[in-house]
Write an enzyme that holds these catalytic residues in place. Structure first.
Site, mmCIF file in Angstrom:
data_model
loop_
_atom_site.group_PDB
_atom_site.id
_atom_site.type_symbol
_atom_site.label_atom_id
_atom_site.label_comp_id
_atom_site.label_asym_id
_atom_site.label_seq_id
_atom_site.Cartn_x
_atom_site.Cartn_y
_atom_site.Cartn_z
ATOM 1 N N GLU A 89 0.781 -1.328 0.113
ATOM 2 C CA GLU A 89 -0.099 0.113 -0.183
ATOM 3 C C GLU A 89 0.849 1.143 0.004
ATOM 4 O O GLU A 89 1.941 1.237 0.565
ATOM 5 C CB GLU A 89 -0.864 0.041 1.199
ATOM 6 N N CYS A 124 2.878 8.346 2.240
ATOM 7 C CA CYS A 124 3.194 7.341 3.235
ATOM 8 C C CYS A 124 3.379 5.923 2.587
ATOM 9 O O CYS A 124 2.591 5.272 1.826
ATOM 10 C CB CYS A 124 1.811 7.020 4.349
ATOM 11 N N CYS A 135 4.654 -7.992 7.364
ATOM 12 C CA CYS A 135 5.624 -7.423 8.366
ATOM 13 C C CYS A 135 5.781 -8.679 9.260
ATOM 14 O O CYS A 135 4.874 -9.172 9.591
ATOM 15 C CB CYS A 135 5.041 -6.174 9.068
ATOM 16 N N CYS A 180 2.845 -7.038 15.597
ATOM 17 C CA CYS A 180 1.978 -6.168 16.738
ATOM 18 C C CYS A 180 0.660 -6.274 16.627
ATOM 19 O O CYS A 180 0.072 -6.635 15.473
ATOM 20 C CB CYS A 180 2.191 -4.635 16.209
ATOM 21 N N CYS A 206 -2.286 -4.356 14.737
ATOM 22 C CA CYS A 206 -1.883 -3.723 13.322
ATOM 23 C C CYS A 206 -2.188 -4.663 12.328
ATOM 24 O O CYS A 206 -1.865 -5.986 12.145
ATOM 25 C CB CYS A 206 -0.430 -3.590 13.032
ATOM 26 N N GLY A 258 5.186 -2.789 6.522
ATOM 27 C CA GLY A 258 6.462 -3.408 7.039
ATOM 28 C C GLY A 258 7.250 -2.522 8.009
ATOM 29 O O GLY A 258 6.956 -1.301 8.562
ATOM 30 N N SER A 284 9.665 5.553 10.451
ATOM 31 C CA SER A 284 8.722 5.050 11.822
ATOM 32 C C SER A 284 9.192 3.442 11.922
ATOM 33 O O SER A 284 9.366 2.681 11.120
ATOM 34 C CB SER A 284 7.551 5.318 11.451
ATOM 35 N N SER A 328 7.544 3.645 17.545
ATOM 36 C CA SER A 328 6.197 3.204 17.993
ATOM 37 C C SER A 328 6.433 2.532 19.391
ATOM 38 O O SER A 328 6.766 1.705 19.519
ATOM 39 C CB SER A 328 5.777 2.089 16.819
ATOM 40 N N LEU A 329 5.976 3.503 20.288
ATOM 41 C CA LEU A 329 6.122 3.107 21.735
ATOM 42 C C LEU A 329 4.833 2.302 22.349
ATOM 43 O O LEU A 329 5.086 1.232 22.686
ATOM 44 C CB LEU A 329 6.456 4.459 22.515
ATOM 45 N N HIS A 330 3.836 3.176 22.440
ATOM 46 C CA HIS A 330 2.382 2.326 22.564
ATOM 47 C C HIS A 330 2.327 1.959 23.940
ATOM 48 O O HIS A 330 0.994 1.657 24.360
ATOM 49 C CB HIS A 330 2.161 1.258 21.740
ATOM 50 N N ASN A 340 -7.081 2.618 15.267
ATOM 51 C CA ASN A 340 -7.805 2.417 14.128
ATOM 52 C C ASN A 340 -8.361 0.815 14.208
ATOM 53 O O ASN A 340 -7.427 -0.107 14.346
ATOM 54 C CB ASN A 340 -6.782 2.277 12.824
ATOM 55 N N CYS A 350 -2.908 1.104 8.299
ATOM 56 C CA CYS A 350 -1.688 0.291 7.669
ATOM 57 C C CYS A 350 -2.397 -0.827 7.597
ATOM 58 O O CYS A 350 -2.758 -1.707 8.478
ATOM 59 C CB CYS A 350 -0.893 0.234 9.046
HETATM 60 N N1 SAH Z 1 6.426 -0.611 11.294
HETATM 61 C C1 SAH Z 1 6.783 0.620 11.621
HETATM 62 C C2 SAH Z 1 5.844 1.480 10.537
HETATM 63 C C3 SAH Z 1 4.409 1.359 9.909
HETATM 64 S S1 SAH Z 1 3.385 1.399 11.089
HETATM 65 C C4 SAH Z 1 6.243 0.958 13.087
HETATM 66 O O1 SAH Z 1 5.552 0.135 13.475
HETATM 67 O O2 SAH Z 1 6.589 1.942 13.515
HETATM 68 C C5 SAH Z 1 3.060 3.002 11.501
HETATM 69 C C6 SAH Z 1 2.349 3.476 12.568
HETATM 70 O O3 SAH Z 1 1.025 2.894 12.718
HETATM 71 C C7 SAH Z 1 2.948 2.538 13.992
HETATM 72 O O4 SAH Z 1 3.193 3.552 15.051
HETATM 73 C C8 SAH Z 1 2.086 1.813 14.228
HETATM 74 O O5 SAH Z 1 2.282 1.216 15.513
HETATM 75 C C9 SAH Z 1 0.771 2.467 14.029
HETATM 76 N N2 SAH Z 1 -0.441 1.356 13.678
HETATM 77 C C10 SAH Z 1 -0.496 0.219 13.367
HETATM 78 N N3 SAH Z 1 -1.799 -0.322 13.573
HETATM 79 C C11 SAH Z 1 -2.383 0.803 13.741
HETATM 80 C C12 SAH Z 1 -3.748 0.784 14.628
HETATM 81 N N4 SAH Z 1 -4.723 -0.192 14.263
HETATM 82 N N5 SAH Z 1 -4.205 1.771 15.057
HETATM 83 C C13 SAH Z 1 -3.367 3.158 15.303
HETATM 84 N N6 SAH Z 1 -2.057 2.971 14.803
HETATM 85 C C14 SAH Z 1 -1.630 1.761 14.139
HETATM 86 FE FE1 SF4 Z 2 5.024 -4.043 11.495
HETATM 87 FE FE2 SF4 Z 2 4.966 -1.650 12.175
HETATM 88 FE FE3 SF4 Z 2 2.572 -2.894 12.009
HETATM 89 FE FE4 SF4 Z 2 4.297 -3.362 14.197
HETATM 90 S S1 SF4 Z 2 3.062 -1.671 13.699
HETATM 91 S S2 SF4 Z 2 3.466 -5.106 12.837
HETATM 92 S S3 SF4 Z 2 6.244 -3.204 13.167
HETATM 93 S S4 SF4 Z 2 3.896 -2.629 10.513
#
Ligand code: SAH
Ligand code: SF4
Length: 349
Positions: A94, A108, A115, A119, A122, A165, A195, A218-220, A294, A337
């Site tokens: 994408e 983006c 990936c 996570c 995601c 990814g 990121s 990406s800390l979360h 999301n 994503c």
């Molecule tokens: N792999 C990298 C970059 C791609 S994801 C990373 O993880 O940083 C880009 C951002 O979207 C990251 O901060 C990820 O944690 C966040 N993300 C992924 N799925 C999400 C979701 N369902 N809701 C909100 N943020 C999300």
């Molecule tokens: Fe991969 Fe980023 Fe999604 Fe985590 S949030 S699974 S690192 S794309």
């Protein structure tokens, strides 16, 4: 695409010169080709009208401009364009373009098909790892938007590596593509952001590149137990090690780090959690991006309510940590994503 065709987008300046020489033309024709591709945004060899006809014919049969084929494109009410590309060997990736009122045009883009980081919230993580993208495949995503915007008198101003990814799992290809976005597309390092889920050795390596490219982490979650439950990579490098590497990055580059935090109702959005994060980041040159979750198919969390997000921001402010709640773009077109791919796969099934 046959093995003998050359992707013009994969060629640097010496590569383009070598190709035209092989086709019996002087090296400066290579420069002309690159000028068409990057200064003018030409999307076909036919447009390269100052090349001799014989060279255009050879290039048309023996070379391609890129290797991605667009499967579908969706446009959101807020102007966000999201598209799905098929790679030559089948996987889907994408790319998203987000126009902003201040004139910025931000792409983006993806660094991998799928990936490996898993996570839990995601959509990309839920589908697993397909393969790394090559430097050219990453670069092409930015080039396409750049070329298309040129046609309408606009320019691609920003790129974020926040598509599918984990960029630092595909380090060399990503850094190579980023360098080409700077040199060939004229995008300033400060307008590019990578990121990462937090691969500590790669963060250290990135700090040493001497690039002014932005870094987002990406800390979360601020505790190891909670972070590892959401992001399995947390088991490999704990929060303390990750924050240490971010501090080293700031010391080395004098650049601010962005921390991303998906706000999940009842999970990581309490005032207590905000205090913990505030204590962790206090005094660091950084900014926190809060993204209401999301919703995705395999994770049953809900986005945090607006008022709770506001409290989170206020608590962080009391530690001198700035935070903003990021407006979700393109939400009506599954621009989270990995989510457009899910939709298309459902339709194809
Ligand atoms: N792999 C990298 C970059 C791609 S994801 C990373 O993880 O940083 C880009 C951002 O979207 C990251 O901060 C990820 O944690 C966040 N993300 C992924 N799925 C999400 C979701 N369902 N809701 C909100 N943020 C999300
Ligand atoms: Fe991969 Fe980023 Fe999604 Fe985590 S949030 S699974 S690192 S794309």
């Amino acid at each position: 695409m046959s093995d003998t065709t050359t992707d013009l987008l994969a060629l640097d300046a010496p590569g383009a010169a070598a190709l035209v020489r092989e086709l019996g033309q002087p090296a400066f024709r290579g420069k002309q080709v690159r000028k068409w591709l990057y200064d003018k945004g030409a999307m076909s060899v036919d447009e390269m009208t100052d090349l001799p006809k014989v060279l255009r014919t050879r290039l048309t049969t023996e070379a391609t401009i890129g290797t991605l084929s667009q499967v579908v494109e969706q446009c959101s009410e807020d102007g966000t364009q999201k598209r799905l590309y098929r790679l030559p060997d089948g996987p889907l990736i994408e790319s998203v373009l987000m126009p902003y009122r201040d004139g910025r045009r931000t792409a983006c883009i993806s660094s991998q098909a799928g990936c490996a980081m898993g996570c839990v919230f995601c959509a990309t993580g839920q589908m697993g790892f397909k393969r790394h993208l090559s430097e050219a495949e990453i670069f092409e995503q930015a080039w396409r938007f750049s070329a298309e915007l040129k046609l309408v008198g606009e320019r691609l101003s920003n790129v974020v590596m926040m598509g599918m990814g984990e960029p630092f799992h595909n380090y060399e290809a990503v850094i190579g593509a980023v360098r080409r976005m700077m040199s060939d597309l004229g995008i300033g390092a400060r307008h590019i952001t990578i990121s990462t889920v937090g691969l500590v050795p790669a963060i250290d390596r990135f700090a040493d590149e001497g690039l002014q490219v932005g870094l987002a982490i990406s800390l979360h979650a601020a505790t190891d137990t909670q972070r590892s439950a959401l992001l399995p990579v947390g088991k490999r490098w704990d929060v303390a090690a990750l924050i240490d590497s971010c501090r080293r990055y700031v010391a080395q580059t004098r650049r601010r780090v962005t921390f991303e935090w998906a706000l999940i109702a009842g999970e990581n959005d309490s005032a207590e959690e905000a205090h913990r994060l505030g204590r962790l980041l206090k005094g660091m040159l950084c900014h926190v991006n809060l993204i209401p979750l999301n919703p995705t198919a395999s994770f049953d969390g809900e986005p945090t309510a607006e008022a709770d997000a506001g409290t989170f921001v206020d608590v962080l402010a009391s530690y001198g940590v700035t935070a903003t709640v990021r407006v979700r773009r393109g939400i009506d077109i599954d621009a989270g994503c990995g989510q457009l791919r899910d939709r298309v796969m459902e339709q194809e099934a």
